[in-house]
Scaffold this motif. Structure first.
Motif, short mmCIF file in Angstrom:
data_model
loop_
_atom_site.label_atom_id
_atom_site.label_comp_id
_atom_site.label_asym_id
_atom_site.label_seq_id
_atom_site.Cartn_x
_atom_site.Cartn_y
_atom_site.Cartn_z
N GLY A 60 0.80 -1.22 0.00
CA GLY A 60 0.02 0.04 0.05
C GLY A 60 0.72 1.29 -0.05
O GLY A 60 1.95 1.29 0.14
N LEU A 72 -11.89 -3.31 5.55
CA LEU A 72 -12.38 -2.66 4.45
C LEU A 72 -13.99 -3.03 4.05
O LEU A 72 -14.47 -2.70 3.24
CB LEU A 72 -11.61 -2.84 3.10
CG LEU A 72 -10.17 -2.21 3.28
CD1 LEU A 72 -9.46 -2.49 2.08
CD2 LEU A 72 -10.30 -0.87 3.53
N LEU A 111 0.71 5.17 1.45
CA LEU A 111 0.22 6.21 2.47
C LEU A 111 0.53 7.70 1.93
O LEU A 111 1.81 8.14 1.90
CB LEU A 111 0.64 5.99 3.91
CG LEU A 111 0.09 6.92 5.19
CD1 LEU A 111 -1.39 6.76 5.26
CD2 LEU A 111 0.74 6.70 6.39
N ILE A 153 -8.65 4.09 9.94
CA ILE A 153 -7.63 2.85 10.35
C ILE A 153 -6.36 3.69 11.02
O ILE A 153 -6.11 4.77 10.59
CB ILE A 153 -7.04 2.36 8.94
CG1 ILE A 153 -8.19 1.79 8.17
CG2 ILE A 153 -5.74 1.51 9.24
CD1 ILE A 153 -7.54 1.11 6.76
N PRO A 181 -9.11 4.80 3.75
CA PRO A 181 -8.99 4.15 2.41
C PRO A 181 -9.51 5.13 1.14
O PRO A 181 -10.57 5.60 1.31
CB PRO A 181 -9.78 2.84 2.08
CG PRO A 181 -10.96 3.00 3.28
CD PRO A 181 -10.32 4.02 4.50
N LYS A 182 -8.68 5.17 0.37
CA LYS A 182 -8.95 6.15 -1.10
C LYS A 182 -8.99 5.31 -2.11
O LYS A 182 -10.04 5.64 -3.07
CB LYS A 182 -7.68 7.19 -1.37
CG LYS A 182 -7.88 8.49 -0.58
CD LYS A 182 -9.63 8.94 -0.62
CE LYS A 182 -9.70 10.17 -1.27
NZ LYS A 182 -11.23 10.64 -1.01
N VAL A 235 -3.60 -0.97 -1.85
CA VAL A 235 -4.55 0.00 -1.01
C VAL A 235 -3.70 1.30 -1.27
O VAL A 235 -2.67 1.28 -0.85
CB VAL A 235 -5.18 -0.58 0.06
CG1 VAL A 235 -3.61 -0.87 1.15
CG2 VAL A 235 -6.12 0.21 0.73
N ASP A 236 -4.42 2.40 -1.50
CA ASP A 236 -3.93 3.65 -1.22
C ASP A 236 -4.49 4.13 -0.16
O ASP A 236 -5.87 4.22 0.14
CB ASP A 236 -4.25 4.64 -2.36
CG ASP A 236 -3.42 4.35 -3.54
OD1 ASP A 236 -2.43 3.44 -3.49
OD2 ASP A 236 -3.71 4.92 -4.79
N LEU A 237 -4.06 4.70 1.00
CA LEU A 237 -4.77 5.47 2.04
C LEU A 237 -4.14 6.70 2.14
O LEU A 237 -3.04 7.20 1.92
CB LEU A 237 -4.04 4.45 3.42
CG LEU A 237 -4.18 2.95 3.50
CD1 LEU A 237 -3.42 2.34 4.69
CD2 LEU A 237 -5.68 2.77 3.62
N ALA A 264 -5.69 7.35 9.00
CA ALA A 264 -5.84 7.06 7.62
C ALA A 264 -7.13 6.43 7.20
O ALA A 264 -7.88 5.68 7.99
CB ALA A 264 -4.73 6.32 6.95
#
Length: 197
Positions: A30, A53, A32, A60, A73-74, A88-90, A71
């Motif tokens: 991921g 998720l 951040l 998170i 999730p985006k 995953v992008d946070l 953070a």
């Protein structure tokens, strides 16, 4: 709003090969980012992340080698066949900070008598909310609505501290009359030809 604690490790290897090795260890690569800081490449525990998720816009709490960060999730990339999380992008957030998110729209109640269909023009409503108080969803009453009725964004009850991030008159859902299937013109023609024969 629920908060989930996850331990994350900083990742120094990049590329497809490195990502595959991470996934073989049942972890998820991921990134951040946010607040103008350089992106931090991390790995997260796969199963715990998958459970987290399940809640839309989950908050998170990350423990990154002893440092705590909040953070949301985006972007989540999933394997199209297995449904497992590939990446995953946070987005970094702070207490009291406002963020723009999409929250699911649920309906309750019964439509007016008759055969009608509810069309969700927006399955999720764009709103601005405090990062630590993002609503999990909003519920709209469709009780008594008839064909031709619609619910606009301004009609959706929002929790305190949450505001719309779309125009007030954006249609969220509308009620349609159920369409009865009409016999096709081709079918009628074929029947007449058969009768003549």
């Amino acid at each position: 709003m629920s908060e989930v604690k996850l331990a994350a490790d900083i990742r120094s290897e990049f590329g497809k090969g490195a990502a595959r090795r991470v996934r073989r260890e049942h972890k998820v690569p991921g990134v951040l980012y946010g607040h103008g800081s350089d992106p931090i490449h991390i790995t997260l525990p796969g199963h715990e992340l998958l459970l987290a998720l399940r809640t839309p816009n989950v908050l998170i709490s990350l423990d990154i080698e002893g440092k705590n960060e909040l953070a949301i999730p985006k972007s989540v990339q999933r394997d199209p066949l297995r449904g497992s999380i590939e990446h995953v992008d946070l987005l970094l957030v702070k207490l009291g900070e406002k963020v723009n998110v999409d929250i699911p729209v649920h309906t309750e109640g019964e439509l007016a008598p008759g055969a009608y269909l509810v069309e969700h023009v927006l399955n999720a409503l764009p709103v601005e909310a405090e990062a630590t108080h993002i609503p999990e969803s909003v519920t709209v009453s469709i009780a008594g609505l008839e064909a031709g009725d619609s619910i606009l964004a301004k009609d959706v009850p929002l929790p305190s501290g949450t505001t719309l991030a779309v125009e007030d008159d954006t249609v969220v859902l509308q009620v349609l009359a159920a369409q009865a299937e009409e016999p096709s013109a081709e079918g009628e023609g074929e029947g007449e030809e058969a009768a003549e024969a």
